[in-house]
Write a protein that holds these residues in place. Structure first.
Motif, PDB file in Angstrom:
ATOM      1  N   LEU A   7       0.833  -1.198   0.000  1.00 55.62           N
ATOM      2  CA  LEU A   7       0.000   0.000   0.000  1.00 55.62           C
ATOM      3  C   LEU A   7       0.865   1.244   0.000  1.00 55.62           C
ATOM      4  CD1 LEU A   7      -0.149   1.484   3.089  1.00 55.62           C
ATOM      5  CD2 LEU A   7      -1.271  -0.680   3.584  1.00 55.62           C
ATOM      6  N   LEU A   8       0.261   2.322  -0.477  1.00 52.39           N
ATOM      7  CA  LEU A   8       0.872   3.649  -0.458  1.00 52.39           C
ATOM      8  C   LEU A   8      -0.136   4.587   0.192  1.00 52.39           C
ATOM      9  CD1 LEU A   8       3.207   5.529  -1.343  1.00 52.39           C
ATOM     10  CD2 LEU A   8       1.978   5.859  -3.509  1.00 52.39           C
ATOM     11  N   CYS A   9       0.239   5.202   1.296  1.00 54.18           N
ATOM     12  CA  CYS A   9      -0.687   6.070   2.017  1.00 54.18           C
ATOM     13  C   CYS A   9      -0.229   7.530   1.926  1.00 54.18           C
ATOM     14  CB  CYS A   9      -0.841   5.626   3.472  1.00 54.18           C
ATOM     15  SG  CYS A   9       0.709   5.329   4.339  1.00 54.18           S
ATOM     16  N   SER A  10      -1.077   8.425   2.348  1.00 52.11           N
ATOM     17  CA  SER A  10      -0.810   9.858   2.192  1.00 52.11           C
ATOM     18  C   SER A  10       0.148  10.393   3.249  1.00 52.11           C
ATOM     19  CB  SER A  10      -2.130  10.641   2.229  1.00 52.11           C
ATOM     20  OG  SER A  10      -2.836  10.347   3.419  1.00 52.11           O
ATOM     21  N   LYS A 134      14.525   7.641  -4.612  1.00 48.78           N
ATOM     22  CA  LYS A 134      14.999   8.963  -5.003  1.00 48.78           C
ATOM     23  C   LYS A 134      13.846   9.853  -5.466  1.00 48.78           C
ATOM     24  CE  LYS A 134      18.208  11.283  -8.174  1.00 48.78           C
ATOM     25  NZ  LYS A 134      19.229  11.064  -9.248  1.00 48.78           N
ATOM     26  N   LYS A 135      13.042   9.349  -6.404  1.00 49.96           N
ATOM     27  CA  LYS A 135      11.910  10.126  -6.917  1.00 49.96           C
ATOM     28  C   LYS A 135      10.680   9.998  -6.033  1.00 49.96           C
ATOM     29  CE  LYS A 135      13.109  10.033 -11.831  1.00 49.96           C
ATOM     30  NZ  LYS A 135      12.653   9.662 -13.192  1.00 49.96           N
ATOM     31  N   ARG A 136      10.729   9.037  -5.122  1.00 49.60           N
ATOM     32  CA  ARG A 136       9.607   8.753  -4.227  1.00 49.60           C
ATOM     33  C   ARG A 136       8.328   8.498  -5.022  1.00 49.60           C
ATOM     34  NH1 ARG A 136      10.924   8.463   0.486  1.00 49.60           N
ATOM     35  NH2 ARG A 136       8.791   8.337   1.260  1.00 49.60           N
ATOM     36  N   ASN A 137       8.444   7.579  -5.956  1.00 48.16           N
ATOM     37  CA  ASN A 137       7.251   7.165  -6.689  1.00 48.16           C
ATOM     38  C   ASN A 137       7.152   5.645  -6.733  1.00 48.16           C
ATOM     39  OD1 ASN A 137       8.820   6.202  -8.848  1.00 48.16           O
ATOM     40  ND2 ASN A 137       8.587   8.080 -10.029  1.00 48.16           N
ATOM     41  N   LEU A 138       5.927   5.173  -6.903  1.00 46.00           N
ATOM     42  CA  LEU A 138       5.618   3.744  -6.957  1.00 46.00           C
ATOM     43  C   LEU A 138       5.237   3.385  -8.384  1.00 46.00           C
ATOM     44  CD1 LEU A 138       4.806   0.959  -5.587  1.00 46.00           C
ATOM     45  CD2 LEU A 138       2.499   1.950  -5.413  1.00 46.00           C
ATOM     46  N   SER A 139       5.770   2.280  -8.884  1.00 45.49           N
ATOM     47  CA  SER A 139       5.360   1.770 -10.192  1.00 45.49           C
ATOM     48  C   SER A 139       4.879   0.336 -10.052  1.00 45.49           C
ATOM     49  CB  SER A 139       6.514   1.832 -11.195  1.00 45.49           C
ATOM     50  OG  SER A 139       6.822   3.169 -11.531  1.00 45.49           O
ATOM     51  N   LEU A 140       3.775   0.046 -10.707  1.00 43.64           N
ATOM     52  CA  LEU A 140       3.248  -1.314 -10.810  1.00 43.64           C
ATOM     53  C   LEU A 140       3.321  -1.713 -12.273  1.00 43.64           C
ATOM     54  CD1 LEU A 140      -0.033  -0.898  -8.687  1.00 43.64           C
ATOM     55  CD2 LEU A 140       2.248  -1.556  -7.862  1.00 43.64           C
ATOM     56  N   GLY A 208       0.883  -5.653 -20.253  1.00 42.86           N
ATOM     57  CA  GLY A 208       1.789  -4.819 -21.024  1.00 42.86           C
ATOM     58  C   GLY A 208       1.830  -3.368 -20.608  1.00 42.86           C
ATOM     59  N   THR A 209       1.395  -3.059 -19.379  1.00 43.92           N
ATOM     60  CA  THR A 209       1.331  -1.662 -18.943  1.00 43.92           C
ATOM     61  C   THR A 209       2.092  -1.433 -17.646  1.00 43.92           C
ATOM     62  OG1 THR A 209      -0.716  -1.906 -17.657  1.00 43.92           O
ATOM     63  CG2 THR A 209      -0.947  -1.394 -20.008  1.00 43.92           C
ATOM     64  N   ILE A 210       2.370  -0.151 -17.407  1.00 44.84           N
ATOM     65  CA  ILE A 210       3.007   0.309 -16.169  1.00 44.84           C
ATOM     66  C   ILE A 210       2.152   1.415 -15.573  1.00 44.84           C
ATOM     67  CG2 ILE A 210       5.029   1.438 -15.166  1.00 44.84           C
ATOM     68  CD1 ILE A 210       6.656   0.316 -17.530  1.00 44.84           C
ATOM     69  N   LEU A 211       1.834   1.276 -14.318  1.00 41.51           N
ATOM     70  CA  LEU A 211       1.127   2.330 -13.581  1.00 41.51           C
ATOM     71  C   LEU A 211       2.137   3.001 -12.661  1.00 41.51           C
ATOM     72  CD1 LEU A 211      -2.285   2.224 -11.817  1.00 41.51           C
ATOM     73  CD2 LEU A 211      -0.275   2.830 -10.472  1.00 41.51           C
ATOM     74  N   THR A 212       2.167   4.332 -12.666  1.00 43.12           N
ATOM     75  CA  THR A 212       3.087   5.074 -11.809  1.00 43.12           C
ATOM     76  C   THR A 212       2.315   6.070 -10.954  1.00 43.12           C
ATOM     77  OG1 THR A 212       4.930   4.857 -13.355  1.00 43.12           O
ATOM     78  CG2 THR A 212       5.071   6.633 -11.751  1.00 43.12           C
ATOM     79  N   VAL A 213       2.638   6.081  -9.648  1.00 42.37           N
ATOM     80  CA  VAL A 213       2.057   7.029  -8.704  1.00 42.37           C
ATOM     81  C   VAL A 213       3.178   7.920  -8.191  1.00 42.37           C
ATOM     82  CG1 VAL A 213       0.627   7.321  -6.654  1.00 42.37           C
ATOM     83  CG2 VAL A 213       0.463   5.208  -7.986  1.00 42.37           C
ATOM     84  N   ASP A 214       3.095   9.195  -8.456  1.00 44.66           N
ATOM     85  CA  ASP A 214       4.110  10.134  -7.979  1.00 44.66           C
ATOM     86  C   ASP A 214       3.808  10.565  -6.555  1.00 44.66           C
ATOM     87  OD1 ASP A 214       5.791  10.242 -10.201  1.00 44.66           O
ATOM     88  OD2 ASP A 214       4.413  11.575 -11.243  1.00 44.66           O
ATOM     89  N   ILE A 231      -4.240   9.970 -17.452  1.00 44.22           N
ATOM     90  CA  ILE A 231      -3.690  10.456 -16.185  1.00 44.22           C
ATOM     91  C   ILE A 231      -4.842  10.826 -15.269  1.00 44.22           C
ATOM     92  CG2 ILE A 231      -2.304  12.253 -15.075  1.00 44.22           C
ATOM     93  CD1 ILE A 231      -0.716  12.489 -17.658  1.00 44.22           C
ATOM     94  N   TYR A 232      -4.745  10.447 -14.010  1.00 47.37           N
ATOM     95  CA  TYR A 232      -5.729  10.827 -12.997  1.00 47.37           C
ATOM     96  C   TYR A 232      -4.959  11.365 -11.801  1.00 47.37           C
ATOM     97  CZ  TYR A 232      -9.408  10.533  -9.468  1.00 47.37           C
ATOM     98  OH  TYR A 232     -10.301  10.820  -8.470  1.00 47.37           O
ATOM     99  N   GLY A 233      -4.994  12.673 -11.630  1.00 48.85           N
ATOM    100  CA  GLY A 233      -4.205  13.278 -10.559  1.00 48.85           C
ATOM    101  C   GLY A 233      -2.735  12.994 -10.782  1.00 48.85           C
ATOM    102  N   ASN A 234      -2.123  12.333  -9.818  1.00 49.98           N
ATOM    103  CA  ASN A 234      -0.707  11.986  -9.966  1.00 49.98           C
ATOM    104  C   ASN A 234      -0.504  10.509 -10.315  1.00 49.98           C
ATOM    105  OD1 ASN A 234      -1.590  11.007  -7.556  1.00 49.98           O
ATOM    106  ND2 ASN A 234       0.110  11.776  -6.326  1.00 49.98           N
TER     107      ASN A 234
END
Length: 661
Positions: A7-10, A134-140, A208-214, A231-234
């Motif tokens: 999980l990624l929380c706020s 470093k970028k503090r982002n999550l990729s699935l 075949g896709t990558i989801l990224t959350v900044d 794109i939806y928000g970040n």
């Protein structure tokens, strides 16, 4: 093979490890060998491990890259990871490997080449979550064809993800309701098509896709699924591999010479088999005796000095038992063959476990024998190769052969006449159609034969008045219900799916190829591959599919339709390759598919179970289905006036799942 969750929380929280552990523990069956948890600030990753390559602790996850920047939880196998290692070692990019796992190889490739390039270079099946410190982002990310599952979405304000829905449901804030749009699609297709899941706010990451959350996720989920390129928000989703582009590239580089094509198929498929036989644990293969599994087994045995282990199941009902076919192939190839005899009781005993195994409503009844053969294989091996994907890539389904012919004939008739023909055909009893099919098979002994003609005739006739073009015909042929919304109390406009997306430009002669393409992006990942993944992982068995190797896929796109369907028979080119290893007379026999007599069981031993789930009081209390319509078709099925097996099984699988969850 493993399971992941996280999980990624706020904002940071004290109980993050405990929350991730609760989610991950629900995936024990996917990885009984070890559990790993990693968290930092707002991000938590969990992993369950089924050790296949590098059985030591150096293969444990979540794993951190050598540079310390990336942390990854990963489910899958990268079959060409040794080649990737060599590339990384060429210029001294990586010199200090900690172990010999493909996880470490993939992670270092991502750290040095970037995520997109690393995945494009990787031949394998995978779902992964990777945190960039470093970028503090999550990729699935998910593999090209969707062999490995990955769900994501919201529970409260947290963005959650995992290999199965049972991991997501373990989140303390998970209260997501049933999605009526997804339910409508389930009733039509017998599975929930990507990108939806059965829950609102929870989605399947598309193949075949990558989801990224900044940085941190959006607090509220979107009203509609986010598709690749949006794109939806970040949050953004992009394709690193595009099936449509593969089709278009294949059309510009056709292999038109038969002999050249057959040699290429055998060579490239053999290479895929060799790569997928790499394992540090016992390995075998499923063998049904059909073209697909026999081809894989033949190639496996041709490159092995010792007999490989093969597995099949046999049923007491002779009509559904194809174990003799498998035994004939196994005897010819010299495999170490295991046949598990399955009784009616054994098969029915699996049914109570289906809601847990499949985790969301799933109604392909071959889920039962698939799970049974996985259970049999797991007694002796930890990895099994299968022939899945061949039908879609090489033209194996009957709809590719008969669909265009049906449309060419009935397109000449006005709609009113098509309706009349359809209405009349449905009035002819099933047993009459079946007798006609029996006479046809007796007279035309040289043909493949027609099985279950009554059911097929009723299905086609029901749909004749509703089609305006070949794409409509395809949709009707893959639809369990033409108007599923009629079964629901709360009416819903059925949402669009991947089937509505723009297709590549096909030559007018390649109408069958349109159907294959549609199956590859929907039916294959969301039905076939989902079925095998859950059936196998339910008993901690890893399955591998050589037909879905990227080079095999690429070659299949280069073959003209005449090499896939010739003289009224599918998989022509693949058959010719198999005949080099197994005599034609052993292979060319009519096949029923992986079928079981669900319709008969619903009138017999499963009747009480079904009537409990379909009781009027139960249906009314749920408030989901129109009880009058469902009880009507139930009555017609019990009387034998009509065969509603698929429709009833779909409803029953939802009811059983809903009761369980």
């Amino acid at each position: 093979m493993c399971g992941l969750a996280g999980l990624l929380c706020s904002k940071p929280r004290d109980n993050l490890n405990r929350q991730v552990s609760q989610m991950t523990s629900n995936l024990f069956h996917r990885g009984p060998n070890n559990e790993g948890i990693w968290s930092e600030g707002c991000i938590g990753l969990g992993h369950r491990r089924l050790s296949i390559i590098d059985l030591t602790k150096s293969g444990s996850q979540p794993m951190m890259s050598n540079c310390g920047r990336f942390v990854m939880a990963y489910n899958g196998e990268i079959y060409n990871h040794l080649n990737i290692r060599k590339e990384l070692e060429k210029n001294g990019v990586v010199t200090n490997w900690q172990g010999h796992s493909d996880t470490e190889t993939l992670l270092e490739a991502i750290a040095n080449w970037g995520l997109d390039e690393a995945l494009r270079y990787s031949h394998g099946m995978f779902a992964l979550a990777i945190w960039d410190k470093k970028k503090r982002n999550l990729s699935l990310a998910r593999d090209r064809m969707g062999e490995k599952p990955l769900y994501w979405g919201w529970a409260g304000s947290d963005l959650i993800f995992g290999s199965e829905l049972k991991a997501l449901r373990a989140h303390s804030s998970f209260t997501n309701e049933i999605s009526t749009e997804a339910l409508s699609q389930f009733l039509r297709f017998m599975y929930v098509p990507s990108p939806r899941s059965i829950y609102t706010g929870i989605y399947k990451l598309e193949p075949g896709t990558i989801l990224t959350v900044d940085k941190t996720p959006s607090i509220t989920p979107p009203k509609y699924p986010i598709r690749p390129g949006e794109i939806y928000g970040n949050i953004s989703i992009r394709r690193y591999w595009d099936l449509k582009k593969q089709v278009e590239l294949g059309a510009t580089n056709r292999v038109n010479d038969d002999h050249k094509a057959l040699d290429m198929i055998e060579k490239i498929l053999e290479k895929a088999v060799v790569n997928q036989m790499i394992s540090d644990v016992p390995l075998g293969a499923f063998l049904s005796g059909g073209v697909d599994s026999s081809t894989i087994v033949a190639l496996m045995q041709s490159i092995n000095n010792k007999p490989i282990q093969t597995f099949t199941i046999g049923f007491n009902e002779a009509k559904f038992d194809e174990s003799e076919n498998a035994e004939a192939v196994a005897k010819h190839l010299g495999t170490n063959h295991t046949k598990l005899n399955v009784t009616e009781y054994d098969a029915q005993n699996v049914i109570p476990d289906l809601p847990w195994l499949y985790d969301e409503p799933f109604a392909d009844s071959s889920q039962i024998p698939t799970h049974l053969v996985c259970r049999a294989a797991r007694q002796k091996v930890t990895v099994a190769l299968s022939g899945d994907g061949a039908d879609e890539l090489f033209g194996g389904y009957n709809r590719y052969i008969h669909g265009p012919k049906i449309w060419q004939r009935f397109n000449k008739f006005p709609v009113s006449l098509r309706k009349f023909i359809g209405f009349t055909a449905q009035k002819i009893p099933l047993y009459f159609w079946d007798k006609f099919g029996y006479v046809h098979n007796m007279v035309r002994t040289g043909s493949k034969g027609i099985s279950n003609l009554g059911i097929k005739a009723h299905r086609i006739s029901e749909k004749l008045s509703l089609i305006n073009n070949l794409d409509d015909l395809y949709l009707s042929m893959v639809s369990n219900l033409i108007e599923p919304e009629k079964l629901l109390v709360n009416k819903v406009i059925e949402p669009s799916s991947q089937l509505d997306e723009v297709m590549p430009e096909f030559d007018i002669k390649e109408s069958s190829m349109r159907m294959m393409f549609q199956d590859m992006r929907t039916y294959l990942p969301d039905d076939i591959l989902c079925k095998v993944d859950r059936a196998a992982m339910g008993v901690s068995l890893e399955t591998r599919t050589p037909f879905l190797d990227p080079d095999v896929i690429k070659l299949s796109m280069q073959l003209p339709v005449d090499m896939k369907i010739r003289n009224g028979q599918g998989k022509w080119a693949l058959r010719q390759v198999l005949y080099r290893h197994v005599p034609k007379e052993i292979i060319d026999r009519p096949k029923e598919g992986f079928a079981i007599p669900i319709g008969l069981w619903l009138r017999g031993p499963l009747r009480d179970w079904a009537e409990n789930l379909l009781s009027k009081q139960h249906l009314v209390n749920e408030g989901i289905f129109n009880s009058d319509i469902i009880l009507k078709i139930w009555g017609e099925h019990l009387s034998g006036r009509k065969d509603w097996t698929n429709q009833l099984w779909t409803i029953l699988m939802f009811q059983a799942w809903n009761n369980k969850n």
